[in-house]
Design an enzyme around this catalytic site. Structure first.
Site, PDB file in Angstrom:
ATOM      1  CD  GLU A   1      -0.777  -5.570   5.568  1.00 23.58           C
ATOM      2  OE1 GLU A   1      -0.975  -4.366   5.807  1.00 23.58           O
ATOM      3  OE2 GLU A   1      -0.856  -6.037   4.420  1.00 23.58           O
TER       4      GLU A   1
ATOM      5  CB  CYS B   1      -0.975  -0.036   1.178  1.00 24.64           C
ATOM      6  SG  CYS B   1      -2.310   1.182   1.057  1.00 24.64           S
TER       7      CYS B   1
ATOM      8  CG  HIS C   1      -3.500  -3.472   3.268  1.00 23.37           C
ATOM      9  ND1 HIS C   1      -2.499  -2.915   4.028  1.00 23.37           N
ATOM     10  CD2 HIS C   1      -4.143  -2.445   2.666  1.00 23.37           C
ATOM     11  CE1 HIS C   1      -2.532  -1.598   3.908  1.00 23.37           C
ATOM     12  NE2 HIS C   1      -3.518  -1.280   3.083  1.00 23.37           N
TER      13      HIS C   1
END
Length: 243
Positions: A195, A103, A193
């Site tokens: 994660e 990002c 994202h």
């Protein structure tokens, strides 16, 4: 050759922390670097956290690869620490060290290498959305073998508007043409994202509810669309295996 390989394996995977998530999410599930560390799946002894706002950034020969986290800062603010990070990022890429930007990190890579970052011309992109992999992924060491389409978690209002030279676009969707890119041979940026999990995405929608509504999203619909994103999440371990 064996000694050189051993020395490289002894170096840490470095997570460049570029900010904090919302306090309620930290209380429940930790901060950005914790999410990335869990996704990597390595013991803490093999991971080094470096705070880009306050720490000295490591030299290329001190790491075996790096991941730049997301942030609530804007790349376009040209903050002193972010400009230092951009200089470091270019040095890492020029030295062909493996690098993954998430990002904000994706945008830092693009700007550091001569691209243009700005607010998306439509609005923010948020929720669990589908991305499409492009034919360029067939020969990409990070994305090869993944499904042609899969879901990802997204929460961003800035985007890479113009790509730097020597960049290959790997994934897109209707909202964002540069969902994933490779810069040169060893640097990747993802606007989404990998994660994040469902709880994180739900938390971002809740914390940004006013922005979500002003962008003409229907919050209830966004909540209903949230699901886990295993193919996206696999990119963190894939990156470490690639290193």
């Amino acid at each position: 050759m064996k000694m050189e390989l051993w020395r490289n394996l002894m170096k840490p995977i470095t997570i460049i922390k570029t900010g904090k998530t919302f306090p309620d999410l930290i209380d429940k599930n930790g901060d950005f670097e914790d999410w990335i560390s869990r996704g990597i799946g390595l013991p803490n002894s093999e991971i080094k956290i470096v705070n880009a706002e306050s720490d000295i950034l490591p030299e290329p020969d001190q790491i075996r690869g790096a991941i730049i986290s997301g942030s609530h800062a804007y790349v376009t603010d040209n903050l002193d620490w972010c400009l230092r990070l951009e200089h470091w990022t270019k040095m890492i890429i020029d030295n062909q060290m493996p690098l993954l930007g998430i990002c904000f990190g994706h945008q830092v890579i693009a700007k550091a290498m001569g691209g243009i970052v700005d607010f998306h011309p439509i609005s923010l992109e948020i929720g669990t959305k589908e991305i499409e992999l492009l034919p360029s992924c067939e020969n990409d060491p990070l994305f090869t073998g993944l499904p042609a389409r899969f879901k990802v978690h997204l929460f961003h209002s800035q985007s890479v508007i113009q790509l730097p030279a020597n960049t290959t676009v790997l994934a897109r969707n209707e909202f964002e043409p540069h969902q994933a890119v490779r810069v040169g041979k060893n640097a990747w940026g993802v606007q989404f994202h990998p994660e994040a999990n469902s709880a994180a995405t739900r938390g971002y929608i809740q914390n940004l509810l006013a922005d979500v509504k002003s962008a003409d999203y229907e919050p209830d619909q966004l909540f209903e669309q949230i699901e886990e994103t295993p193919y996206s999440a696999s990119l963190l371990k894939r990156f470490v295996e690639l290193i």
